[in-house]
Write an enzyme that holds these catalytic residues in place. Structure first.
Site, PDB file in Angstrom:
ATOM      1  N   GLY A   1       0.810  -1.215   0.000  1.00 13.73           N
ATOM      2  CA  GLY A   1       0.000   0.000   0.000  1.00 13.73           C
ATOM      3  C   GLY A   1       0.836   1.254   0.000  1.00 13.73           C
TER       4      GLY A   1
ATOM      5  CB  SER B   1      -7.460   0.873  12.522  1.00 12.07           C
ATOM      6  OG  SER B   1      -8.437   1.856  12.814  1.00 12.07           O
TER       7      SER B   1
ATOM      8  CE1 TYR C   1      -9.882  -0.006   7.956  1.00 14.68           C
ATOM      9  CE2 TYR C   1     -10.621   0.821  10.093  1.00 14.68           C
ATOM     10  CZ  TYR C   1      -9.670   0.767   9.093  1.00 14.68           C
ATOM     11  OH  TYR C   1      -8.490   1.477   9.227  1.00 14.68           O
ATOM     12  CB  ALA C   2     -13.983  -2.522  13.812  1.00 13.51           C
TER      13      ALA C   2
ATOM     14  CE  LYS D   1      -6.771  -1.789   8.953  1.00 12.87           C
ATOM     15  NZ  LYS D   1      -5.486  -1.961   8.245  1.00 12.87           N
TER      16      LYS D   1
END
Length: 232
Positions: free
Chosen positions: A8, A124, A138-139, A142
């Protein structure tokens, strides 16, 4: 020479990490759609292909892996079952499974060579505090990255293989700017005691420290860069 693979690396935090590692004594191979070696992590074959291409460019040895690539796409629960599950699985594959595959390849590489190495995973704040109702996936991805980092640190420290994670909060990348504006901007900033979101360069400085300088006894550490919006 320290050989590094950074995923990335095309924009945002990844581009800032690449910039801070642009120094004598470092050979960096980046990955991304805009620069470096292209690889679509939604494709299960991509991590291995990226790994092999990076090793080829670096002369067959790698010293540091930095997993930064990820996606942050909304997945409202009102979607159809098929749509919601598809987005969940896509996010998990890109954010977590691809990183896990690269970590595995790195550990095997260092074990075969009989040398140590370093892994830095960009996770994150959401791993600990959670995220919006549209970002369960997403949570969760991570949080998985943090747990994976700790497992690697505990499992391979005797081999000199070190693993660290960084947990940014909001960071002023294009993605963060769009999200801030969509969530009310000033109201969201009020939740950050520092009064502003982090700059990509701040996260990059932490990643560089972990990749190159952090003492071995720090292995397993997870460092927060969130303006005190979440403390633990």
């Amino acid at each position: 020479m320290t050989n590094i693979l950074l995923t990335g690396s095309s924009r945002g935090i990844g581009a800032a990490i690449a910039a801070t590692l642009d120094r004598p004594g470092i050979a960096l191979v980046g990955h991304g759609t805009r620069s470096g070696i292209p690889a679509d992590f939604a494709d299960p074959a991509a991590p291995r292909a990226l790994w092999d291409a990076a090793l080829d460019r670096l002369g067959g040895t790698l010293d540091v892996l930095i997993n930064n690539a990820g996606v942050f796409d909304a997945n409202p629960i009102e979607r159809t079952d098929a749509e919601w599950v598809a987005e969940w699985e896509r996010t998990m594959r890109i954010n977590l499974t691809a990183s896990a595959e690269l970590c595995r390849l790195a550990v095997l590489h260092w074990q075969a060579r009989g040398v140590g190495g370093r892994i830095v995973n960009i996770a994150s704040r959401a791993a600990y505090r959670g995220d919006s109702p549209a970002h369960w996936h997403y949570a969760a991805s991570k949080a998985g990255m943090v747990a994976m980092t700790k497992s690697i640190a505990r499992g391979y420290a005797r081999d000199g293989i070190l693993a660290f994670a960084v947990c940014p909060g909001f960071t002023m990348t294009g993605m963060a700017e769009d999200y801030l504006s969509s969530r009310g901007g000033d109201a969201l900033l009020a939740d950050i005691p520092l009064g502003r979101v982090a700059a990509p360069e701040e996260v990059a400085d932490v990643a560089r420290f972990l990749a190159l300088e952090a003492p071995a006894s720090m292995t397993g550490a997870v460092l927060d860069v969130n303006g005190a919006s979440y403390v633990r």
